[in-house]
Design a protein around this motif. Structure first.
Motif, mmCIF file in Angstrom:
data_model
loop_
_atom_site.group_PDB
_atom_site.id
_atom_site.type_symbol
_atom_site.label_atom_id
_atom_site.label_comp_id
_atom_site.label_asym_id
_atom_site.label_seq_id
_atom_site.Cartn_x
_atom_site.Cartn_y
_atom_site.Cartn_z
ATOM 1 N N MET A 1 0.841 -1.165 0.000
ATOM 2 C CA MET A 1 0.000 0.000 0.000
ATOM 3 C C MET A 1 0.895 1.241 0.000
ATOM 4 S SD MET A 1 -2.982 1.009 2.658
ATOM 5 C CE MET A 1 -2.241 2.061 3.866
ATOM 6 N N LEU A 2 0.641 2.162 -0.893
ATOM 7 C CA LEU A 2 1.399 3.401 -0.960
ATOM 8 C C LEU A 2 0.859 4.401 0.044
ATOM 9 C CD1 LEU A 2 1.729 3.855 -4.810
ATOM 10 C CD2 LEU A 2 3.486 3.093 -3.232
ATOM 11 N N THR A 3 1.764 5.143 0.651
ATOM 12 C CA THR A 3 1.353 6.201 1.569
ATOM 13 C C THR A 3 1.888 7.524 1.055
ATOM 14 O OG1 THR A 3 3.308 5.927 2.948
ATOM 15 C CG2 THR A 3 1.361 4.660 3.570
ATOM 16 N N HIS A 4 1.263 8.578 1.484
ATOM 17 C CA HIS A 4 1.716 9.917 1.107
ATOM 18 C C HIS A 4 2.952 10.246 1.934
ATOM 19 C CE1 HIS A 4 1.780 14.228 0.492
ATOM 20 N NE2 HIS A 4 1.009 14.008 -0.553
ATOM 21 N N PRO A 5 3.982 10.900 1.346
ATOM 22 C CA PRO A 5 5.212 11.175 2.095
ATOM 23 C C PRO A 5 5.018 12.045 3.334
ATOM 24 C CG PRO A 5 5.321 12.073 -0.142
ATOM 25 C CD PRO A 5 4.034 11.348 -0.021
ATOM 26 N N LEU A 6 3.925 12.779 3.438
ATOM 27 C CA LEU A 6 3.704 13.621 4.618
ATOM 28 C C LEU A 6 2.879 12.924 5.696
ATOM 29 C CD1 LEU A 6 3.000 17.040 2.897
ATOM 30 C CD2 LEU A 6 5.133 16.222 3.879
ATOM 31 N N ASP A 7 2.388 11.698 5.414
ATOM 32 C CA ASP A 7 1.540 11.014 6.384
ATOM 33 C C ASP A 7 2.255 10.738 7.705
ATOM 34 O OD1 ASP A 7 -0.694 11.075 4.829
ATOM 35 O OD2 ASP A 7 -0.483 9.030 4.091
ATOM 36 N N ASN A 8 3.517 10.362 7.645
ATOM 37 C CA ASN A 8 4.253 10.007 8.861
ATOM 38 C C ASN A 8 5.537 10.811 8.969
ATOM 39 O OD1 ASN A 8 2.457 7.911 9.827
ATOM 40 N ND2 ASN A 8 3.125 6.759 8.039
ATOM 41 N N LEU A 9 5.488 12.064 8.640
ATOM 42 C CA LEU A 9 6.671 12.916 8.667
ATOM 43 C C LEU A 9 7.094 13.189 10.098
ATOM 44 C CD1 LEU A 9 8.578 14.497 6.785
ATOM 45 C CD2 LEU A 9 7.116 16.462 7.146
ATOM 46 N N ASP A 10 8.329 12.878 10.392
ATOM 47 C CA ASP A 10 8.897 13.152 11.711
ATOM 48 C C ASP A 10 9.172 14.651 11.813
ATOM 49 O OD1 ASP A 10 10.651 13.571 13.865
ATOM 50 O OD2 ASP A 10 11.532 11.586 13.638
ATOM 51 N N PRO A 11 8.763 15.334 12.892
ATOM 52 C CA PRO A 11 9.015 16.773 13.007
ATOM 53 C C PRO A 11 10.493 17.150 12.900
ATOM 54 C CG PRO A 11 7.459 16.071 14.668
ATOM 55 C CD PRO A 11 7.979 14.819 14.000
ATOM 56 N N ALA A 12 11.396 16.213 13.193
ATOM 57 C CA ALA A 12 12.832 16.490 13.115
ATOM 58 C C ALA A 12 13.410 16.205 11.728
ATOM 59 C CB ALA A 12 13.583 15.672 14.162
ATOM 60 N N GLN A 13 12.595 15.659 10.830
ATOM 61 C CA GLN A 13 13.073 15.304 9.494
ATOM 62 C C GLN A 13 13.343 16.550 8.662
ATOM 63 O OE1 GLN A 13 10.566 12.521 7.484
ATOM 64 N NE2 GLN A 13 11.556 12.811 5.512
ATOM 65 N N SER A 14 14.411 16.509 7.902
ATOM 66 C CA SER A 14 14.737 17.624 7.004
ATOM 67 C C SER A 14 13.921 17.518 5.731
ATOM 68 C CB SER A 14 16.224 17.598 6.645
ATOM 69 O OG SER A 14 17.005 17.823 7.778
ATOM 70 N N VAL A 15 13.500 18.672 5.222
ATOM 71 C CA VAL A 15 12.758 18.735 3.970
ATOM 72 C C VAL A 15 13.467 19.743 3.078
ATOM 73 C CG1 VAL A 15 10.543 19.290 2.906
ATOM 74 C CG2 VAL A 15 10.599 18.190 5.141
ATOM 75 N N LYS A 16 13.777 19.343 1.852
ATOM 76 C CA LYS A 16 14.467 20.250 0.942
ATOM 77 C C LYS A 16 13.513 21.316 0.426
ATOM 78 C CE LYS A 16 17.922 16.978 -0.545
ATOM 79 N NZ LYS A 16 18.568 16.305 -1.667
ATOM 80 N N VAL A 17 13.989 22.552 0.402
ATOM 81 C CA VAL A 17 13.229 23.701 -0.066
ATOM 82 C C VAL A 17 14.068 24.389 -1.134
ATOM 83 C CG1 VAL A 17 12.174 25.887 0.609
ATOM 84 C CG2 VAL A 17 12.148 23.953 2.186
ATOM 85 N N LEU A 18 13.417 24.843 -2.193
ATOM 86 C CA LEU A 18 14.154 25.530 -3.246
ATOM 87 C C LEU A 18 14.921 26.721 -2.681
ATOM 88 C CD1 LEU A 18 11.419 25.488 -6.016
ATOM 89 C CD2 LEU A 18 13.439 24.060 -5.872
ATOM 90 N N PRO A 19 16.093 27.056 -3.212
ATOM 91 C CA PRO A 19 16.899 28.150 -2.652
ATOM 92 C C PRO A 19 16.367 29.527 -3.028
ATOM 93 C CG PRO A 19 17.988 27.222 -4.548
ATOM 94 C CD PRO A 19 16.754 26.390 -4.298
ATOM 95 N N ARG A 20 15.340 29.987 -2.338
ATOM 96 C CA ARG A 20 14.719 31.270 -2.643
ATOM 97 C C ARG A 20 15.690 32.439 -2.470
ATOM 98 N NH1 ARG A 20 11.604 29.117 -5.579
ATOM 99 N NH2 ARG A 20 9.977 27.866 -4.721
ATOM 100 N N HIS A 21 16.694 32.272 -1.604
ATOM 101 C CA HIS A 21 17.630 33.372 -1.374
ATOM 102 C C HIS A 21 18.474 33.668 -2.610
ATOM 103 C CE1 HIS A 21 20.006 29.764 -0.558
ATOM 104 N NE2 HIS A 21 21.064 30.497 -0.865
ATOM 105 N N LEU A 22 18.492 32.765 -3.575
ATOM 106 C CA LEU A 22 19.272 32.984 -4.791
ATOM 107 C C LEU A 22 18.501 33.775 -5.845
ATOM 108 C CD1 LEU A 22 20.898 29.456 -5.174
ATOM 109 C CD2 LEU A 22 21.894 31.512 -4.196
ATOM 110 N N ALA A 23 17.246 34.088 -5.569
ATOM 111 C CA ALA A 23 16.420 34.768 -6.564
ATOM 112 C C ALA A 23 16.889 36.191 -6.835
ATOM 113 C CB ALA A 23 14.962 34.771 -6.116
ATOM 114 N N GLY A 24 17.457 36.835 -5.836
ATOM 115 C CA GLY A 24 17.965 38.185 -6.025
ATOM 116 C C GLY A 24 16.862 39.220 -6.112
ATOM 117 N N PRO A 25 17.229 40.485 -6.309
ATOM 118 C CA PRO A 25 16.229 41.545 -6.383
ATOM 119 C C PRO A 25 15.400 41.405 -7.661
ATOM 120 C CG PRO A 25 18.372 42.409 -6.914
ATOM 121 C CD PRO A 25 18.579 40.975 -6.495
ATOM 122 N N GLY A 26 14.227 41.907 -7.601
ATOM 123 C CA GLY A 26 13.354 41.824 -8.769
ATOM 124 C C GLY A 26 12.042 42.513 -8.498
#
Length: 91
Positions: A1-26
């Motif tokens: 049975m497939l589960t959704h990746p957020l169903d059992n997410l540990d609060p201490a688990q790292s989650v990758k986020v796009l590097p918004r700080h590289l967007a620069g001024p705009g």
């Protein structure tokens, strides 16, 4: 049975986020730096004060930017994951 990746997410688990700080001024429009697939149903909302939020189509992921008006280019980012829409975040 497939589960959704957020169903059992540990609060201490790292989650990758796009590097918004590289967007620069705009442009003031956060959609210029938030590379969410808006054309695939990611709702976006922004208040007149500049606070902006984007949601996944299932409403389980949410990211918010709350700018600091007295410090241009500064603000608070919040990213939440919910096990189901409209309940307190899991992280």
């Amino acid at each position: 049975m497939l589960t959704h990746p957020l169903d059992n997410l540990d609060p201490a688990q790292s989650v990758k986020v796009l590097p918004r700080h590289l967007a620069g001024p705009g442009t003031v429009d956060p959609r210029a730096v938030w590379a969410f697939p808006y054309e695939e149903g990611w709702p976006f909302a922004q208040t007149e004060e500049g606070t902006a939020a984007a949601f996944s189509p299932c409403l389980r992921l949410q990211t918010t930017f709350d700018p600091q008006p007295d410090k241009p280019g500064r603000g608070t980012w919040t990213i939440n994951a919910h096990r189901a829409p409209f309940i307190p975040p899991a992280w």
